[in-house]
Design an enzyme around this catalytic site. Structure first.
Site, PDB file in Angstrom:
ATOM      1  CG  HIS B 204      -2.072  -0.798   0.932  1.00  0.00           C
ATOM      2  ND1 HIS B 204      -2.792  -1.428   2.008  1.00  0.00           N
ATOM      3  CD2 HIS B 204      -2.773  -1.324  -0.095  1.00  0.00           C
ATOM      4  CE1 HIS B 204      -3.710  -2.305   1.325  1.00  0.00           C
ATOM      5  NE2 HIS B 204      -3.677  -2.224   0.350  1.00  0.00           N
ATOM      6  CD  GLU B 446     -22.188  -6.284 -25.641  1.00  0.00           C
ATOM      7  OE1 GLU B 446     -20.791  -6.672 -25.308  1.00  0.00           O
ATOM      8  OE2 GLU B 446     -23.081  -6.130 -25.009  1.00  0.00           O
ATOM      9  CG  ASP B 470     -18.764 -10.107 -24.836  1.00  0.00           C
ATOM     10  OD1 ASP B 470     -18.200 -11.038 -24.580  1.00  0.00           O
ATOM     11  OD2 ASP B 470     -19.530  -9.417 -24.241  1.00  0.00           O
ATOM     12  CB  CYS B 517     -17.097   1.186 -24.381  1.00  0.00           C
ATOM     13  SG  CYS B 517     -18.283  -0.072 -24.699  1.00  0.00           S
TER      14      CYS B 517
END
Lengths: 90, 596
Positions: B204, B446, B470, B517
């Site tokens: 972290h 898609e 996809d 996208c």
């Protein structure tokens, strides 16, 4: 008591965000929840420390056991979480 | 670790965890280990409950401290960084931690501090012993929260700034291990670099240093004995190298790299705000894909002109029951308001296939990717879809919103979804609920059938957004997570490019924008092809904007159109990649990077 065998497909194993989501989901139920690995080691499903210490790697199988009044819902919710691959698939 | 005389420069190697180069005066931290309150013997049994009470008070104080720090970090560096401290808060409540501490006090008569340390040592030792870098890093988080507890138990207050001494000048901190709480309090104006002996990329502390822009090298064994306080050290956070007492040549090299970095950063700072268009003026819109409202800050910080894809699956997953309309509305509104007037495209629930959510029982399907998913499932679960559409329409009162349906394969589905939207709109209007007059409706392209029939779809939607992940797997019948066929999955396959070209063309003929996208939009190798194809809106993970935009502004639309004409005639993905790579190489003027 109910139990269900599941495979962790997430690339991080049962670490990081998946472990945290698992604990968050488990903690919403009253039932006592245990996670067991094939080697017999077991941890409290509501403990991030416990889950991390199991070091479940990608592709490994775990058994989720729930015991309590809402055990069915708990097992179902955890199964969906694991089977959705912790909702990261896109 | 050998010191090679006091004059020559010495090179140490470690793990590059935070990029950039820095140079400064070494400041070696010697930790004071918290002093345990020494008690002569075990706590008297009568006092055990008083100790437990002290523990509980300390725990609540630490919880409050963590929440305040998280709020400060969130406002400063963004929500993702605030969540780091959430892990520490989780430890406070962990059944493997707290009940054990209380038990040690009650049953073994240990004083509170000792009980906390004893249990935390056990947990940390267990995690540290595991052969797993990620878990070893979590041991540090436990030590950090334990340090906070012990400090509270001893009456300490909130930790202040880490730097109390008068201006030490530009410093490079050398420390055994950096706690996240310390990283969060470093002042980048004073601390130019960090070197640690332990810790790695997934810590972290490393994550915070990156956000602060402080170059760092972790895991440099023996660093604290190799470096003397006050010596000059250089940190190369790109290569994972530390140079102690750098030679004149090294100092000059560091200065050159720093000025090059500043130049590039300056370029990005200007570029980030500049309109995104090609060198010859072809305008495209660069947007961000997000999954949670918290990601809005990151999107804006990277210059996103909108949210091209807001996936809504995550909240559905994080609640045991289905999130109701109010919860969804609150989240959508947060994103819309956060984007301050920039458009937000909200995709309705895309579950099924490999994605399941609590509250929706899904049948086991032999072939989930060709099954009941996306809009197919939403149309069947009409209450769920209606609640989501109501939440989206209500959010549209707060800024520009677009709605997008996933996995549409035929016009019937689009029409049914639009009818649902219209019905919901009328019901809301009848109740006098505020919403935008117009909410553009689009589909994810898609499924190959939607791409092939794009000309017909274009007549009934306001925009397309191509989901390449996809589309590629359906067009090529290859699952990229299946090792045996993953090689076949390639967005550069000419068959995929022809489908995309067809979709863009159909959109333009109808005068509607074509967006993308999927992952392809954020791949710099695809940038010239997508520009040449005439893609209007590119939506990608925020981090990818930094890679795509600098390239985009160097490209000429005219030249990329010619490139596209060539690649659309090629026969294999390998040929397309080679042709595109050659195109980019001619253009790249890449200064050879200096190394030490």
């Amino acid at each position: 008591m109910l139990s269900r065998s599941l495979t962790i497909a997430h690339a991080a194993g049962l670490h990081a965000r998946p472990a945290s989501l698992f604990v968050h989901t488990a903690s919403r139920f009253q039932a006592r929840i245990a996670v067991r690995k094939v080697d017999g080691r077991q941890a409290d499903g509501k403990s991030i420390i416990g889950l991390l210490s199991l070091a479940v790697r990608p592709g490994e199988a775990i058994t989720v056991e729930a015991d309590g009044p809402d055990e069915a819902e708990a097992v179902a919710a955890l199964e969906r979480l694991v089977r959705s691959n912790f909702a990261e698939a896109e | 670790m050998q010191r090679e005389g006091l004059h020559g420069e010495m090179r140490l190697e470690g793990i590059a965890v935070s990029e950039g180069v820095a140079m400064g005066r070494a400041c070696v931290w010697r930790r004071e280990t918290p002093l345990l309150r020494q008690t002569a013997g075990p706590v008297e049994s009568g006092d055990a409950e008083a100790e437990v009470l002290r523990l509980e008070k300390a725990r609540e104080a630490v919880r409050k401290e963590l929440q305040e720090e998280a709020a400060r970090l969130g406002a400063w560096l963004g929500q993702a960084h605030a969540e780091i401290l959430g892990v520490q808060e989780e430890f406070l409540d962990d059944p493997a931690f707290w009940p054990q501490v209380v038990r040690k006090v009650r049953e073994e008569g240990l004083p509170a501090e000792a009980a906390v340390q004893r249990v935390s040592e056990q947990v940390a030792a267990m995690l540290a012993g595991l052969d797993d870098a990620y878990l070893r890093e979590r041991a540090i988080d436990i030590q950090d929260v334990v340090g906070r507890l012990v400090r509270r138990l001893q009456g300490g207050a909130s930790p202040g700034a880490l730097w109390d001494e008068e201006d030490p000048g530009p410093s490079v901190v050398v420390v055994d291990e950096l706690f996240p709480s310390e990283a969060a309090r470093l002042d980048p104006a004073r601390v130019y670099g960090v070197i640690t002996e332990r810790g790695g990329k997934t810590s972290h502390a490393a994550f915070l240093l990156k956000a602060l822009g402080i170059p760092a090298v972790f895991g440099v064994e023996g660093a604290r004995s190799a470096v003397f306080d006050g010596e000059t050290v250089a940190v190369d956070g790109d290569a994972g190298i530390v140079i102690v007492r750098p030679s004149e040549a090294t100092v000059a090299g560091v200065a050159r790299r720093q000025s090059e970095t500043r130049r590039l950063e300056g370029e990005w700072a200007t570029l980030r705000e500049a309109a995104s268009c090609s060198a010859d003026g072809r305008r495209v819109v660069l947007e961000a894909n997000i999954s949670t409202p918290a990601e809005v800050e990151m999107a804006l910080a990277n210059g996103a002109e909108g949210v091209g894809l807001f996936r809504t699956e995550l909240f559905f997953l994080e609640t045991p029951t289905l999130p109701d309309e109010e919860m969804q509305y609150a989240a959508y509104r947060r994103v819309v308001e956060g984007m301050r007037g920039r458009p937000v495209t909200i995709r309705t629930l895309d579950v099924g296939g490999d994605k399941e959510i609590p509250g929706i029982p899904l049948l086991k399907e032999p072939n989930p990717f060709l099954g009941h998913r996306g809009i197919r499932l939403s149309l069947e679960q009409s209450e769920l879809l209606d609640a989501q559409l109501r939440a989206i329409l209500r959010a549209s009162a707060h800024g520009p919103v677009r709605v997008m349906f996933p996995m549409v394969s035929g016009l019937e589905e689009l029409r049914a979804a639009k009818a649902a939207l219209q019905a919901v709109r009328e019901a809301l209007a009848a109740r006098g609920v505020a919403m935008a007059d117009r909410v553009p409706v689009g589909i994810m392209v898609e499924v190959p059938s939607a791409a092939i029939l794009a000309d017909r779809f274009a007549e009934e939607v306001d925009f397309f957004s191509i989901g390449t992940n996809d589309l590629v797997q359906y067009a090529l019948a290859a699952d990229r997570t299946n090792e045996k066929v993953a090689d076949l999955y390639d967005p550069f396959h000419p068959a995929v490019l022809r489908l995309i070209a067809q979709v863009v063309e159909a959109a333009h003929r109808k005068g509607i924008p074509a967006a993308m996208c999927g992952d392809m939009a954020g791949d710099p190798l695809a940038t010239p092809i997508l520009l040449g194809l005439g893609l209007d809106e590119w939506s990608m993970n925020s981090g990818a904007l930094k890679r795509v935009k600098p390239l985009l502004v160097c490209l000429e639309y005219a030249a990329t159109r010619e490139l596209v004409e060539r690649v659309l005639r090629l026969g294999t993905a390998a040929e397309v990649r080679a042709e595109t790579m050659a195109f980019l190489q001619k253009l790249r003027r890449r200064p050879s990077r200096e190394t030490w």
